[in-house]
Write an enzyme that holds these catalytic residues in place. Structure first.
Site, PDB file in Angstrom:
ATOM      1  N   PHE A 269       0.836  -1.196   0.000  1.00 23.64           N
ATOM      2  CA  PHE A 269       0.000   0.000   0.000  1.00 23.64           C
ATOM      3  C   PHE A 269       0.874   1.250   0.000  1.00 23.64           C
ATOM      4  O   PHE A 269       1.828   1.350   0.764  1.00 23.64           O
ATOM      5  CB  PHE A 269      -0.912   0.012   1.229  1.00 23.64           C
ATOM      6  CG  PHE A 269      -1.876   1.161   1.232  1.00 23.64           C
ATOM      7  CD1 PHE A 269      -3.024   1.122   0.471  1.00 23.64           C
ATOM      8  CD2 PHE A 269      -1.614   2.303   1.983  1.00 23.64           C
ATOM      9  CE1 PHE A 269      -3.913   2.179   0.455  1.00 23.64           C
ATOM     10  CE2 PHE A 269      -2.494   3.370   1.983  1.00 23.64           C
ATOM     11  CZ  PHE A 269      -3.648   3.311   1.220  1.00 23.64           C
TER      12      PHE A 269
ATOM     13  N   GLU B 272      -9.046   7.191   2.307  1.00 19.54           N
ATOM     14  CA  GLU B 272      -7.639   7.362   1.919  1.00 19.54           C
ATOM     15  C   GLU B 272      -7.160   8.741   2.373  1.00 19.54           C
ATOM     16  O   GLU B 272      -6.891   9.607   1.560  1.00 19.54           O
ATOM     17  CB  GLU B 272      -7.469   7.236   0.398  1.00 19.54           C
ATOM     18  CG  GLU B 272      -8.255   6.117  -0.235  1.00 19.54           C
ATOM     19  CD  GLU B 272      -7.513   4.800  -0.303  1.00 19.54           C
ATOM     20  OE1 GLU B 272      -6.292   4.807  -0.074  1.00 19.54           O
ATOM     21  OE2 GLU B 272      -8.155   3.789  -0.578  1.00 19.54           O
ATOM     22  N   SER B 273      -7.126   8.980   3.687  1.00 22.87           N
ATOM     23  CA  SER B 273      -6.581  10.196   4.311  1.00 22.87           C
ATOM     24  C   SER B 273      -7.639  11.235   4.708  1.00 22.87           C
ATOM     25  O   SER B 273      -8.615  10.868   5.349  1.00 22.87           O
ATOM     26  CB  SER B 273      -5.453  10.812   3.474  1.00 22.87           C
ATOM     27  OG  SER B 273      -4.380   9.890   3.370  1.00 22.87           O
TER      28      SER B 273
ATOM     29  N   CYS C  29      -3.931   9.099  -0.133  1.00 23.86           N
ATOM     30  CA  CYS C  29      -2.813   8.178  -0.294  1.00 23.86           C
ATOM     31  C   CYS C  29      -3.206   7.064  -1.267  1.00 23.86           C
ATOM     32  O   CYS C  29      -4.174   7.188  -2.014  1.00 23.86           O
ATOM     33  CB  CYS C  29      -2.400   7.612   1.061  1.00 23.86           C
ATOM     34  SG  CYS C  29      -3.774   6.860   1.976  1.00 23.86           S
TER      35      CYS C  29
ATOM     36  N   PHE D 117      -8.630   1.223  10.574  1.00 20.39           N
ATOM     37  CA  PHE D 117      -9.043   0.375   9.470  1.00 20.39           C
ATOM     38  C   PHE D 117      -8.781  -1.096   9.810  1.00 20.39           C
ATOM     39  O   PHE D 117      -8.008  -1.416  10.716  1.00 20.39           O
ATOM     40  CB  PHE D 117      -8.303   0.785   8.201  1.00 20.39           C
ATOM     41  CG  PHE D 117      -8.613   2.192   7.772  1.00 20.39           C
ATOM     42  CD1 PHE D 117      -9.695   2.466   6.953  1.00 20.39           C
ATOM     43  CD2 PHE D 117      -7.841   3.260   8.217  1.00 20.39           C
ATOM     44  CE1 PHE D 117     -10.003   3.766   6.565  1.00 20.39           C
ATOM     45  CE2 PHE D 117      -8.130   4.574   7.845  1.00 20.39           C
ATOM     46  CZ  PHE D 117      -9.214   4.822   7.022  1.00 20.39           C
TER      47      PHE D 117
ATOM     48  N   SER E 116      -6.192   6.647  10.866  1.00 22.48           N
ATOM     49  CA  SER E 116      -6.243   8.047  10.455  1.00 22.48           C
ATOM     50  C   SER E 116      -6.894   8.873  11.551  1.00 22.48           C
ATOM     51  O   SER E 116      -7.781   8.390  12.265  1.00 22.48           O
ATOM     52  CB  SER E 116      -7.062   8.210   9.163  1.00 22.48           C
ATOM     53  OG  SER E 116      -6.381   7.681   8.052  1.00 22.48           O
TER      54      SER E 116
ATOM     55  N   HIS F  64      -1.771   9.894   9.535  1.00 17.79           N
ATOM     56  CA  HIS F  64      -2.170   8.710   8.783  1.00 17.79           C
ATOM     57  C   HIS F  64      -1.059   7.669   8.882  1.00 17.79           C
ATOM     58  O   HIS F  64       0.121   8.014   8.767  1.00 17.79           O
ATOM     59  CB  HIS F  64      -2.452   9.072   7.330  1.00 17.79           C
ATOM     60  CG  HIS F  64      -3.492  10.138   7.198  1.00 17.79           C
ATOM     61  ND1 HIS F  64      -4.819   9.895   7.382  1.00 17.79           N
ATOM     62  CD2 HIS F  64      -3.384  11.459   6.956  1.00 17.79           C
ATOM     63  CE1 HIS F  64      -5.507  11.019   7.253  1.00 17.79           C
ATOM     64  NE2 HIS F  64      -4.651  11.986   6.994  1.00 17.79           N
TER      65      HIS F  64
ATOM     66  N   GLU G 294       2.368  -1.708   7.919  1.00 17.61           N
ATOM     67  CA  GLU G 294       2.912  -2.993   7.470  1.00 17.61           C
ATOM     68  C   GLU G 294       4.434  -2.966   7.346  1.00 17.61           C
ATOM     69  O   GLU G 294       5.001  -2.042   6.779  1.00 17.61           O
ATOM     70  CB  GLU G 294       2.297  -3.396   6.120  1.00 17.61           C
ATOM     71  CG  GLU G 294       0.819  -3.738   6.195  1.00 17.61           C
ATOM     72  CD  GLU G 294      -0.068  -2.561   5.843  1.00 17.61           C
ATOM     73  OE1 GLU G 294      -1.151  -2.787   5.286  1.00 17.61           O
ATOM     74  OE2 GLU G 294       0.338  -1.410   6.111  1.00 17.61           O
TER      75      GLU G 294
END
Length: 351
Positions: free
Chosen positions: A4, A64-65, A79, A233, A239, A252, A256
């Protein structure tokens, strides 16, 4: 296979009306229907997962942010493989037709993607991005500049494009925040990054799990006066948006291992204790590499980038490179990179 993409693309648009002196006390862009916001985000390929507002602005946590909407300013930060620049056309259209607001300036920034080949057009290269923006913006934004600010690492550069209809001589209140600090962190401490993973089948909502992460990691201590809107998430990632009066902060996290990344951004003025803020951020993530972009629109805050060094170096990181550039009517940008201690001291160069 790529993981990601944590590095965000950030777009900031400023608008003005027929009577700028009165426009600031009105709702302005905050009056946009949510359908308009959803339509814009569909073009970008993300959605709203949480929202909160105060008397100054509205803050949205996105899939996504983040998105921030002020009366005459809107900021979208996304992102992954989102197509952020596709938000420009609908935003200009909705602001003009629904609110009689006209675009006055644009600023686009981003770091270096971890997985550049995974990005869709127009984010396939900075050249493509600049060409896309150039052809999308109205012609009256004639003072334009694109710059890639380098560091000693080829994998860490800062990309900036600005466009405005004003010159520095005619602009006095284009920005209501004297500085913006954008921080990108990679190679996060594994133990600390592990706090942003959810347990399988925890039965919690993204909101309750996010609140738990905010408390567990110490994010809530960065600014204890802020109203925090957070989201976790599944199975991992986090976030948050913080609201303190008219200034925001946002974090954010992509935790991983192998492509871990975290970002922190805030706007503020000389009353903001940026040293405390930065030290807390470094403590929370303990990154292997950190890059900091500081945009200052007022001469009184030109020392903010020096405070960044004073805040970060005692945390075991050393400034490896420092570049500065000026942008028409947008102020100056200083880009600094930091890695673990015991190398050369920071020196300031100009592009």
């Amino acid at each position: 296979m790529s993981g990601f993409e944590g590095f965000e693309k950030r777009l900031e648009l400023h608008f003005f009306g027929d009577d700028p002196s009165n426009n600031m006390v009105k709702l302005g862009l905050r009056k946009l229907d949510f359908d308009c916001i959803q339509h814009t985000l569909e073009a970008v390929q993300c959605t709203v997962v949480s929202a909160v507002g105060n008397s100054y602005f509205d803050a949205y946590v996105l899939s996504e942010s983040s998105l921030f909407v002020y009366p005459t300013k809107i900021i979208i930060k996304t992102c992954g493989t989102t197509q952020l620049l596709k938000s420009i056309t609908p935003l200009i259209f909705f602001a003009q037709t629904h609110l009689n607001l006209t675009l006055s300036s644009c600023r686009y920034t981003r770091g270096s993607f971890i997985f550049p080949k995974a990005q869709p057009f127009p984010h396939t290269s900075f050249k493509d991005e600049v060409n896309y923006i150039e052809t999308t913006l109205p012609s009256n934004l004639c003072f334009r500049k694109a710059s890639i600010m380098p560091s000693k690492s080829s994998s860490h550069s800062w990309h900036v494009f600005t466009a405005t209809k004003f010159t520095a001589a005619t602009t006095t209140t284009t920005h209501n925040h004297p500085f913006t600090v954008e921080i990108c962190m990679t190679d996060l401490d594994r133990v600390l990054a592990g706090k942003f993973f959810r347990r399988p089948g925890d039965g919690k909502s993204g909101h309750s799990a996010g609140k738990e992460m905010t408390e567990l990691t110490g994010i809530g201590e960065i600014n204890e006066n802020a109203l925090v809107c957070d989201f976790a998430f599944d199975p991992c990632g986090y976030s948050m948006n913080g609201m303190d009066g008219d200034w925001y902060s946002t974090i954010h996290v992509t935790p991983e291992d192998g492509y871990s990344y975290a970002s922190f951004e805030c706007v503020g003025n000389d009353d903001v204790d940026i040293v405390h803020v930065l030290r807390k951020v470094v403590q929370i993530f303990r990154p292997g590499t950190i890059s900091v972009s500081t945009t200052t629109a007022a001469a009184t805050t030109s020392s903010v980038w020096r405070k960044v060094v004073g805040a970060v170096e005692p945390m075991g990181l050393k400034c490896r490179s420092c570049a500065m550039d000026q942008f028409p009517a947008e102020g100056s940008v200083v880009f600094q990179t930091f890695t673990p201690i015991r190398r050369k001291k920071c020196t300031l160069g100009r592009n």
